[in-house]
Design a protein around this motif. Structure first.
Motif, short mmCIF file in Angstrom:
data_model
loop_
_atom_site.label_atom_id
_atom_site.label_comp_id
_atom_site.label_asym_id
_atom_site.label_seq_id
_atom_site.Cartn_x
_atom_site.Cartn_y
_atom_site.Cartn_z
N ALA A 150 -70.24 -37.07 -29.26
CA ALA A 150 -70.01 -37.56 -27.90
C ALA A 150 -68.75 -38.40 -27.88
O ALA A 150 -68.46 -39.12 -28.84
N CYS A 151 -68.02 -38.29 -26.79
CA CYS A 151 -66.86 -39.14 -26.54
C CYS A 151 -67.15 -39.91 -25.26
O CYS A 151 -67.20 -39.32 -24.17
N LEU A 152 -67.36 -41.20 -25.38
CA LEU A 152 -67.67 -42.04 -24.22
C LEU A 152 -66.37 -42.66 -23.72
O LEU A 152 -65.71 -43.40 -24.44
N SER A 153 -66.04 -42.31 -22.49
CA SER A 153 -64.74 -42.70 -21.94
C SER A 153 -64.89 -43.21 -20.52
O SER A 153 -65.87 -42.91 -19.82
N ARG A 154 -63.90 -43.99 -20.10
CA ARG A 154 -63.76 -44.34 -18.69
C ARG A 154 -62.77 -43.36 -18.11
O ARG A 154 -61.57 -43.45 -18.33
N LEU A 200 -60.32 -46.84 -34.81
CA LEU A 200 -60.16 -47.24 -33.41
C LEU A 200 -61.37 -46.91 -32.54
O LEU A 200 -61.72 -47.69 -31.64
N TYR A 201 -62.05 -45.79 -32.84
CA TYR A 201 -63.02 -45.31 -31.85
C TYR A 201 -64.42 -45.02 -32.40
O TYR A 201 -65.30 -44.68 -31.60
N ALA A 202 -64.63 -45.12 -33.70
CA ALA A 202 -65.97 -44.82 -34.22
C ALA A 202 -67.00 -45.74 -33.59
O ALA A 202 -66.86 -46.97 -33.61
N GLY A 203 -68.05 -45.14 -33.05
CA GLY A 203 -69.06 -45.92 -32.35
C GLY A 203 -70.21 -46.37 -33.20
O GLY A 203 -71.08 -47.11 -32.73
N ASP A 204 -70.27 -45.91 -34.45
CA ASP A 204 -71.34 -46.34 -35.35
C ASP A 204 -70.88 -46.18 -36.78
O ASP A 204 -69.81 -45.62 -37.06
N SER A 205 -71.68 -46.67 -37.69
CA SER A 205 -71.30 -46.66 -39.11
C SER A 205 -71.25 -45.25 -39.67
O SER A 205 -70.44 -44.95 -40.55
N MET A 262 -62.99 -32.68 -34.16
CA MET A 262 -61.85 -32.10 -33.47
C MET A 262 -62.15 -31.95 -31.97
O MET A 262 -61.31 -32.25 -31.12
N HIS A 263 -63.35 -31.49 -31.68
CA HIS A 263 -63.78 -31.30 -30.29
C HIS A 263 -63.74 -32.62 -29.53
O HIS A 263 -63.17 -32.72 -28.44
N GLU A 264 -64.35 -33.65 -30.11
CA GLU A 264 -64.38 -34.94 -29.43
C GLU A 264 -62.99 -35.57 -29.35
O GLU A 264 -62.68 -36.27 -28.38
N SER A 265 -62.15 -35.31 -30.34
CA SER A 265 -60.78 -35.81 -30.28
C SER A 265 -60.00 -35.17 -29.14
O SER A 265 -59.12 -35.80 -28.55
N GLY A 266 -60.32 -33.91 -28.83
CA GLY A 266 -59.69 -33.26 -27.68
C GLY A 266 -60.03 -33.99 -26.39
O GLY A 266 -59.15 -34.22 -25.54
N HIS A 267 -61.29 -34.37 -26.24
CA HIS A 267 -61.69 -35.17 -25.07
C HIS A 267 -60.93 -36.50 -25.03
O HIS A 267 -60.45 -36.93 -23.98
N ALA A 268 -60.86 -37.15 -26.19
CA ALA A 268 -60.22 -38.47 -26.25
C ALA A 268 -58.74 -38.38 -25.89
O ALA A 268 -58.22 -39.20 -25.11
N LEU A 269 -58.04 -37.39 -26.44
CA LEU A 269 -56.62 -37.25 -26.16
C LEU A 269 -56.37 -36.96 -24.69
O LEU A 269 -55.47 -37.54 -24.07
N ALA A 270 -57.17 -36.06 -24.12
CA ALA A 270 -57.01 -35.74 -22.70
C ALA A 270 -57.30 -36.97 -21.84
O ALA A 270 -56.63 -37.19 -20.81
N THR A 271 -58.28 -37.76 -22.22
CA THR A 271 -58.59 -38.99 -21.48
C THR A 271 -57.39 -39.92 -21.46
O THR A 271 -57.01 -40.46 -20.40
N LEU A 272 -56.79 -40.13 -22.61
CA LEU A 272 -55.65 -41.04 -22.70
C LEU A 272 -54.44 -40.49 -21.94
O LEU A 272 -53.72 -41.23 -21.27
N LEU A 273 -54.20 -39.19 -22.03
CA LEU A 273 -53.04 -38.59 -21.37
C LEU A 273 -53.16 -38.60 -19.85
O LEU A 273 -52.15 -38.60 -19.15
N THR A 274 -54.40 -38.63 -19.34
CA THR A 274 -54.59 -38.63 -17.90
C THR A 274 -54.81 -40.04 -17.34
O THR A 274 -55.13 -40.20 -16.16
N GLY A 275 -54.65 -41.05 -18.19
CA GLY A 275 -54.73 -42.42 -17.70
C GLY A 275 -56.07 -43.09 -17.86
O GLY A 275 -56.27 -44.21 -17.35
N GLY A 276 -57.01 -42.47 -18.55
CA GLY A 276 -58.31 -43.07 -18.78
C GLY A 276 -58.32 -43.91 -20.05
O GLY A 276 -57.28 -44.17 -20.65
N ALA A 277 -59.49 -44.33 -20.46
CA ALA A 277 -59.63 -45.16 -21.66
C ALA A 277 -60.83 -44.67 -22.47
O ALA A 277 -61.88 -44.35 -21.90
N VAL A 278 -60.66 -44.58 -23.77
CA VAL A 278 -61.72 -44.14 -24.67
C VAL A 278 -62.46 -45.36 -25.20
O VAL A 278 -61.85 -46.27 -25.77
N ASP A 279 -63.76 -45.40 -25.01
CA ASP A 279 -64.57 -46.51 -25.52
C ASP A 279 -65.00 -46.26 -26.96
O ASP A 279 -64.79 -47.08 -27.84
N ARG A 280 -65.61 -45.11 -27.22
CA ARG A 280 -66.05 -44.82 -28.58
C ARG A 280 -66.38 -43.33 -28.72
O ARG A 280 -66.64 -42.64 -27.74
#
Length: 245
Positions: A71-75, A128-133, A43-61
């Protein structure tokens, strides 16, 4: 039991919430609660991801680890305010999830829809965003468990599950506050430290601010959600008013 506005609280629900909070607190270090801790981290990392997308960034994983870190790795978008929003979103993301869980379950009676939405959220984030198995397996496995609970548990069981998830989320926020402020665990890679590097505000102040906001949101939504339903025969004169929820 009444609120300051005179609205009555459902004593049974309040008592159950307190019991679940106490149970979660007592068994906090039990291995049985490990999946729930990872769920709140997601939930915590999803908050980062949603805010990234809403502010015009991109979520890598997004990655989760067995030691309950994530961790949420974003541009990130350009601009200090947008970055402050992204760094801060993790602190309140899990709190908002728990708050809306309470509200949708007990105020609007959307108990099974809530679990269905949680299944969809975990599946989408995993695919869409899982960075590992490990992260992918956790997201899909937990989504399956919640889907089975939504389908087969009776209404009371779904209510109990949702209330426990909300209570556990509140506990996790409280333990984060204790860790960050009382034990000095605001590490070099924490959200509070990133915010301190970006602004003149020290990391402990950011941790205190967002922890307070998160707990306040949970308390406000819990108060609203746990109000007792008005009597069925409430009305004025010959015309019966609609039921207020």
């Amino acid at each position: 039991m009444q609120t300051s506005s005179g609205a009555k609280l459902d004593f049974g629900r309040v008592a159950l919430l307190l019991v679940l909070l106490g149970t979660g607190w007592y068994f906090w270090d039990s291995p049985a609660l490990w999946p729930l801790k990872l769920l709140v981290v997601m939930m915590h990392e999803s908050g980062h991801a949603l805010a990234t997308l809403l502010t015009g960034g991109a979520v890598d994983r997004i990655t989760l680890a067995a030691n309950e870190s994530g961790a949420c790795l974003s541009r990130l978008p350009s601009g200090m305010m947008a970055q402050v929003a992204v760094y801060s979103a993790g602190y309140v993301g899990s709190a908002l999830a728990g708050a809306f869980l309470l509200l949708a379950t007990f105020r609007f009676r959307l108990r099974r829809l809530v679990l269905g939405a949680a299944c969809l959220w975990l599946a989408v984030m995993g695919v869409l965003y899982a960075g590992d198995s490990f992260t992918l397996a956790f997201c899909l496995g937990t989504a399956l468990v919640l889907a089975l609970a939504a389908k087969y548990l009776p209404d009371g069981g779904v209510d109990m599950l949702n209330l426990f998830l909300a209570a556990f989320t509140a506990l996790y926020v409280a333990f984060d506050l204790r860790s960050d402020l009382l034990h000095g665990a605001v590490g070099s890679a924490s959200d509070a430290t990133l915010l301190a590097h970006l602004t003149p505000v020290p990391s402990w102040a950011w941790a205190a601010l967002w922890s307070f906001v998160s707990l306040a949101l949970l308390g406000l939504f819990a108060r609203w959600s746990l109000r007792a339903a008005p009597p069925e025969n409430m009305g004025y004169g010959p015309q019966r008013l609609g039921r207020i929820r």
